[in-house]
Design an enzyme around this catalytic site. Structure first.
Site, PDB file in Angstrom:
ATOM      1  CG  ASP A 353      -2.114  -0.831   1.098  1.00 28.47           C
ATOM      2  OD1 ASP A 353      -1.936  -2.062   1.034  1.00 28.47           O
ATOM      3  OD2 ASP A 353      -3.222  -0.300   1.024  1.00 28.47           O
ATOM      4  CD1 TRP A 392      -0.461   9.307   2.892  1.00 28.39           C
ATOM      5  CD2 TRP A 392      -1.224   9.226   0.777  1.00 28.39           C
ATOM      6  NE1 TRP A 392       0.259  10.200   2.146  1.00 28.39           N
ATOM      7  CE2 TRP A 392      -0.178  10.189   0.850  1.00 28.39           C
ATOM      8  CE3 TRP A 392      -1.846   9.009  -0.438  1.00 28.39           C
ATOM      9  CZ2 TRP A 392       0.250  10.919  -0.253  1.00 28.39           C
ATOM     10  CZ3 TRP A 392      -1.423   9.737  -1.543  1.00 28.39           C
ATOM     11  CH2 TRP A 392      -0.387  10.685  -1.435  1.00 28.39           C
ATOM     12  CG  ASP A 393      -4.512   1.133   4.100  1.00 25.05           C
ATOM     13  OD1 ASP A 393      -5.186   0.724   3.130  1.00 25.05           O
ATOM     14  OD2 ASP A 393      -4.458   0.534   5.182  1.00 25.05           O
ATOM     15  CE1 TYR A 394      -5.991   8.623   4.354  1.00 25.91           C
ATOM     16  CE2 TYR A 394      -5.116   9.897   2.522  1.00 25.91           C
ATOM     17  CZ  TYR A 394      -5.297   9.724   3.873  1.00 25.91           C
ATOM     18  OH  TYR A 394      -4.805  10.665   4.750  1.00 25.91           O
ATOM     19  CG  ASP A 395      -8.255   0.475   1.717  1.00 24.07           C
ATOM     20  OD1 ASP A 395      -8.362   1.324   2.617  1.00 24.07           O
ATOM     21  OD2 ASP A 395      -8.051  -0.720   1.958  1.00 24.07           O
TER      22      ASP A 395
END
Lengths: 732, 128
Positions: A353, A392-395
Site C-alpha cells: 500500500d 496512504w491506505d486510503y482504500d
C-alpha cells in the site's frame, strides 16, 4: 460508592502525576512504533535485491493445503458467459416491515419506513432478547474477532451469519434459532479479522415456488467460498456450484489460508453474483489478485472476470496461469444497479500500500476509485478516482449509497454517494461517473521523498459537499493528560514530516498521516432518507504515525509476509507493520498516540456524527459521537459521561419515526438521536463493542432494533457473540 | 550555602516530597522542551521547565521563594494556555489542570516553608 470505581477515580487522579513521569522515563519506543530519525538509513542509489532470508514463492506455486477449504473440484477454465435471467428480488421494493438486505434496499439507504419508535417513546426501548451466534475466540486463540454483522429480515425470518460464516435463521420475536448452517471454517482462514457483514436473500427464477431452494440465503466466506442454502431449512442448494458451494480461490495462484478472504455481502445484479475480496495488506507486492468476478446466482457458474492487468480477458486464466497479481483489491460492500446493468466497485490499493513505484499504469487508473462494471460482460464502463497514486491506505471501505439527485435546473440525475476515508464525499452520475457536485483537482505535495516513487501533483477534493473532517493539525492541537505527555506529543509532531493532507511517505523519519486510514468514513457507510434528503454519516478523526523502513531494517523488525515459512502471527499484520516484500521497503504504522498512556496525541473529538441536507449540501448539525465512559489513560475506563467523541466503526440507520440508531463507538453503547435536532434521546450499554451497523424491523405489530455487539479486536472493545435486540416495553 | 530542609514533622516531610516531585516533573520539561524548541516548536516548555525545576530546588532548600516561583510559573502557564487555546475546556485540561493541582499543594506547604526559613534566618538564631 463501591471501592472499585473509587479506586479507578483515584487512579485517574494519580495519572496526572504518574502520566507525567511515565512519559518522561523511557525514550525508547516499543517495537511496534516507527523507529524514528536515524534508525532507518535510506537505501543506496541502486536498491540491492531484497535481502530476504527466503526466496519469494512463485505465483505459480501450488496453493497451500487448506486454501481450497472445502476441496471443491475446479474443472477446466471457464469462458465468459451471461447470467440466467433474474426475477425481481425482495430488496427492489422492500416490504414495510422488512430489512431484506445489508443496506436494507437496492440503494443501500439504511432507511426504514417504520415509525412505532419515536423520540418521545424511545425511552421505553428495552432488550427483547439476546441471540448467541456461537463464534468467538476459543481459549488460547489470538483475538481476531469483529463480527461486524447486520442481520437481514424477510417475512418470518431473521437471517444472519456468524463471524466465522455459520448461517442462521432466527425467530424475529423470540430469538429462537430455527436452523443453523455450519460452515466448518478453520481458524487459519481468518485474515486480519473474522467478520461477516451480512448474508444475501435470493429468490430463484428457475426453481418453482414451494420447492427446495426457491428462496435462498447466500454468503461469501473468509475461506473464499460462495455458499447458497435454502431459506426454510438451511440445507445447501445442490443446484448451486458443487454441493451448494463455489471455490473462489480458483485461478488465484499461490496463496496460504487467511491471505484472501471475503467479509462483505456479494451483490446480485441482473442474475450475477459479484464477488470482490480482501487481500491482506502490506504483505508482498505480488500478493494474490484483486480480480472482480461474476457468478450465476442460480447455478454458481463462472460468468466473467475483471482483472486489472489483463483488461480484455474476461475468462478464467488458462491451466497453470493465474489472475494478475498485486492488483488493487476491493473489500468494501459493493452495490448493484439493475436498471443500468452495472455494479459499482469501491476499490482499494495495489498490494504494498505504501510504495507505488512498481504499479502498472492500469493499476494507477483504478486504485482507490469507484469502478462501474457491466454485469453482462465484466467490462468497466467508467472510473472515478478518489486518490491518485494512493500510498496512504486510503482504500475505500464504505458501501456507495444510491440516490436521485435533483439539480438546480429541476432535472434528476441517477446518482451515487461515495464516502471515503479522507472524509471527502463524492456525488457521481451513475451513468457516466461524472461528478454531480463540483470536484476540484488541488495541488498536493509532490514529488515526495522516496527515490523513484513520485507523488501525483494534484488530488481530487469534493468541494460541493461538507467535509467530514477538520483542518490540518497544528502543534497546539496536541493533547494529553498533563503538560508532560502533551509535550511528548508535541515532540512527536515536530519529529515527523507533516505538510498537511497527503504528506508523502518518508524513510528518514516518520510522517503524519491525517486523516488516518480508519477514516473519515470507513466500512460503516452512510444512511440516507430520500423523503427529507437528510444524509447521516458517522466518522473518525484519528491520525496515523507511519514510517517506511529499508529492507534490512524490516528484516531486523521481523516483518515477513504471511506466506513466508518463518512468518509468525503478530510479526506484521494488515493494519500494523508490514513487510511489503518484493519492494525496497517495509512499513511501520501506528496510531498517532502517546504509546505510554495509550491516549491519542491529537485533541478530541476522535469521532463525530454529521447530518447533511442533500438538497442544499449544508450541515444541519454535527457533534462528537461516543463518551469517555469505557476509555481512558492506560486503558482504564474513566466512567465519565463526557461526550468526548470516540473512534467508531459501524454505520447509522434512519427510521421514519425520526430517529437515528448508531452504535459503532468504543464506549460500547448503542445510541438513538433525534434526526432533526441531533439530540441523544436514548442509549444503552451493550455486552460487547457495537462495531456493526444496526437494523430495524417490524414483526406481528412490534418494531425491533437489532445490533450485533460482537466487539472489534483492533478497536480493543470486548468481543462477544451477542446479537442484542430491543423493542418497546409498552407495546404488545 | 544553604542546606536541605531537615523535616521535623509530617508537614515537613510532605513539603520535601512535593519539592522532589516538582523537580522530577520539571526536568523532563527542560529536557524534552529543549528538543521541542530546537525543532522549531513552542519555547514555553523549556522556559517553564527551568522555572519549575528551580522552584523545586528552592523549596527543598526550605525557601519561600521556591513556592512563589512555582506559583508564578503556574500563573504564567494559565496566561500562556489562554493565549494558545482560549477558554476551550479540552484544550485547557492538559495545560493547566495538573499544574493547578500542584499549585494548591504548594500553597498548603507555604506555612512549613515560612517556618523553615524563619528557623534559618539570622534573626531567628538571635532569638534562639
Amino acid at each position: 460508592m463501591s471501592p472499585k470505581p473509587m479506586l479507578r477515580n483515584v487512579l485517574l487522579g494519580a495519572t496526572i502525576i504518574a502520566g507525567m513521569t511515565a512519559a518522561a522515563i523511557a525514550q525508547v519506543p516499543p517495537a511496534d512504533q516507527p523507529p524514528g530519525t536515524g534508525n532507518a538509513t535510506p537505501p543506496a542509489e541502486q536498491p540491492a535485491p531484497p535481502a530476504d532470508s527466503f526466496a519469494p514463492p512463485s505465483p505459480n506455486a501450488p496453493q497451500s493445503p487448506g486454501v481450497n477449504a472445502a476441496n471443491i473440484p475446479d474443472g477446466p477454465p471457464a469462458e465468459p458467459s451471461e447470467a440466467t435471467p433474474m426475477v425481481e428480488q425482495v430488496t427492489a421494493n422492500p416490504a414495510h416491515d422488512d430489512w431484506p438486505g445489508y443496506g436494507r434496499d437496492d440503494r443501500a439507504t439504511r432507511f426504514s419506513p417504520l415509525d412505532q419508535i419515536t423520540p418521545s417513546n424511545v425511552g421505553h426501548l428495552k432488550r427483547a432478547f439476546i441471540y448467541h451466534t456461537g463464534s468467538k475466540p476459543a481459549p488460547g486463540q489470538t483475538n481476531k474477532w469483529a463480527a461486524e454483522t447486520t442481520p437481514i429480515k424477510v417475512g418470518d425470518g431473521l437471517y444472519m451469519c456468524s463471524a466465522m460464516n455459520d448461517m442462521m435463521r432466527i425467530d424475529p420475536a423470540t430469538g429462537k434459532e430455527v436452523w443453523h448452517f455450519h460452515a466448518n471454517e478453520k481458524y487459519d482462514s481468518i485474515p486480519y479479522t473474522a467478520a461477516c457483514k451480512a448474508v444475501v436473500y435470493y429468490t430463484s427464477s428457475t426453481v418453482p415456488e414451494g420447492e427446495h431452494c426457491h428462496h435462498r440465503i447466500l454468503e461469501a466466506t473468509l475461506d473464499e467460498r460462495l455458499i447458497e442454502v435454502d431459506s426454510e431449512d438451511g440445507k445447501v442448494c445442490e443446484g448451486f456450484g458443487w454441493h451448494g458451494m463455489v471455490n473462489l480461490m480458483k485461478g488465484m495462484g499461490e496463496s496460504v489460508p487467511g491471505f484472501v478472504a471475503e467479509t462483505a455481502p456479494p451483490p446480485i445484479v441482473n442474475g450475477a453474483i459479484i464477488t470482490n475480496q480482501e487481500i491482506l495488506d502490506g504483505q508482498r507486492r505480488w500478493a494474490p489478485s484483486g480480480v472482480i468476478r461474476g457468478y450465476d446466482a442460480e447455478t454458481g457458474r463462472f460468468l466473467w472476470a475483471w482483472d486489472v492487468n489483463r483488461p480484455h480477458e474476461h475468462g478464467e486464466p488458462k491451466e497453470g496461469e493465474h489472475y494478475s497479481r498485486g492488483t488493487p483489491n476491493s473489500w468494501a460492500a459493493m452495490i448493484g444497479d439493475n436498471a443500468l446493468g452495472l455494479v459499482y466497485v469501491p476499490t482499494g490499493n495495489s498490494a504494498a500500500d505504501y510504495y507505488s513505484a512498481m504499479r502498472s499504469p492500469e493499476e494507477n487508473k483504478v486504485s482507490s476509485a469507484v469502478v462501474a462494471i457491466d454485469v453482462k460482460t465484466g467490462e468497466p464502463r467508467w472510473v472515478f478516482q478518489t486518490v491518485h497514486k494512493d500510498v496512504w491506505d486510503y482504500d475505500i471501505g464504505s458501501q456507495p449509497t444510491l440516490m436521485d439527485f435533483t439539480k438546480p435546473d429541476g432535472t434528476t440525475v441517477p446518482a451515487l454517494i461515495m464516502p471515503t476515508k479522507r472524509g471527502q464525499t463524492f456525488v457521481l452520475d451513475r451513468r457516466t461517473g461524472d461528478p454531480v457536485l463540483p470536484v476540484e483537482e488541488r495541488p498536493a505535495p509532490s514529488p515526495g521523498m522516496v527515490p523513484g516513487d513520485t507523488r501525483a501533483p494534484t488530488q481530487p477534493w469534493s468541494v460541493g459537499m461538507p467535509r467530514l473532517g477538520f483542518a490540518p493539525l497544528k502543534e497546539a492541537d496536541m493533547w494529553g493528560m498533563s503538560p508532560i505527555d502533551q509535550l511528548y506529543c508535541r515532540l512527536k509532531y515536530r519529529r515527523a514530516h507533516y505538510v498537511g493532507e497527503f504528506t508523502p511517505p518518508s524513510i528518514d523519519k516518520p510522517w503524519l498521516e491525517y486523516p488516518g486510514y480508519n477514516g473519515g468514513s470507513d466500512w460503516g457507510s452512510v444512511a440516507y432518507d430520500e423523503k427529507t434528503g437528510i444524509l447521516i454519516a458517522n466518522w473518525n478523526n484519528t491520525p496515523m504515525y507511519d514510517q517506511l523502513v529499508n529492507r534490512k531494517k524490516a528484516d531486523q523488525l521481523g516483518l515477513m509476509p504471511v506466506d513466508d515459512p518463518n512468518y509468525k502471527p503478530g510479526g506484521g499484520g494488515a493494519e500494523g507493520a508490514g513487510a511489503m516484500a518484493e519492494t525496497p521497503y517495509g512499513i511501520v504504522v501506528s496510531p498517532f498516540w502517546d504509546e505510554y498512556t495509550g491516549m491519542m496525541c491529537n485533541r478530541p473529538p476522535y469521532g463525530m456524527i454529521t447530518a447533511i441536507d442533500m438538497h442544499t449540501q449544508k450541515v444541519l448539525w454535527q457533534h462528537p459521537l461516543g463518551s469517555a465512559r469505557a476509555n481512558g489513560p492506560f486503558g482504564l475506563p474513566t466512567h465519565l459521561p463526557l461526550n468526548i467523541g470516540t473512534p467508531n466503526n459501524g454505520g447509522p440507520v434512519i427510521t421514519a419515526g425520526g430517529l437515528i440508531f448508531v452504535a459503532a463507538t468504543t464506549d460500547n453503547m448503542i445510541h438513538a438521536f433525534d434526526i432533526h435536532t441531533g439530540k441523544e434521546v436514548w442509549n444503552d450499554v451493550l455486552p460487547g463493542g457495537g462495531q456493526a451497523t444496526p437494523m430495524t424491523y417490524e414483526y406481528k405489530g412490534k418494531q425491533y432494533v437489532a445490533i450485533m455487539a460482537g466487539g472489534h479486536h483492533f478497536m480493543m472493545t470486548p468481543v462477544t457473540d451477542d446479537l442484542v435486540v430491543y423493542a418497546l416495553d409498552n407495546v404488545n | 550555602m544553604s542546606s536541605f530542609m531537615r523535616p521535623q514533622d509530617a508537614a515537613g516531610w510532605a513539603t520535601l516530597v512535593l519539592a522532589v516531585i516538582i523537580i522530577l516533573l520539571g526536568l523532563p520539561l527542560v529536557y524534552m522542551g529543549a528538543e521541542l524548541a530546537a525543532l522549531g516548536g513552542s519555547w514555553y516548555y523549556v522556559i517553564c521547565g527551568l522555572a519549575v525545576t528551580l522552584s523545586g530546588v528552592l523549596m527543598a532548600l526550605g525557601r519561600v521563594a521556591g513556592a512563589l516561583l512555582y506559583l508564578a510559573a503556574c500563573a504564567f502557564t494559565w496566561l500562556w494556555a489562554l493565549w494558545e487555546v482560549g477558554l476551550d475546556g479540552w484544550g485547557l485540561l492538559p495545560r493547566v489542570f495538573g499544574p493547578s493541582l500542584i499549585a494548591i499543594a504548594v500553597l498548603l506547604c507555604m506555612p512549613v516553608l515560612k517556618r523553615a526559613e524563619a528557623a534559618h534566618s539570622p534573626s531567628a538564631r538571635k532569638v534562639a
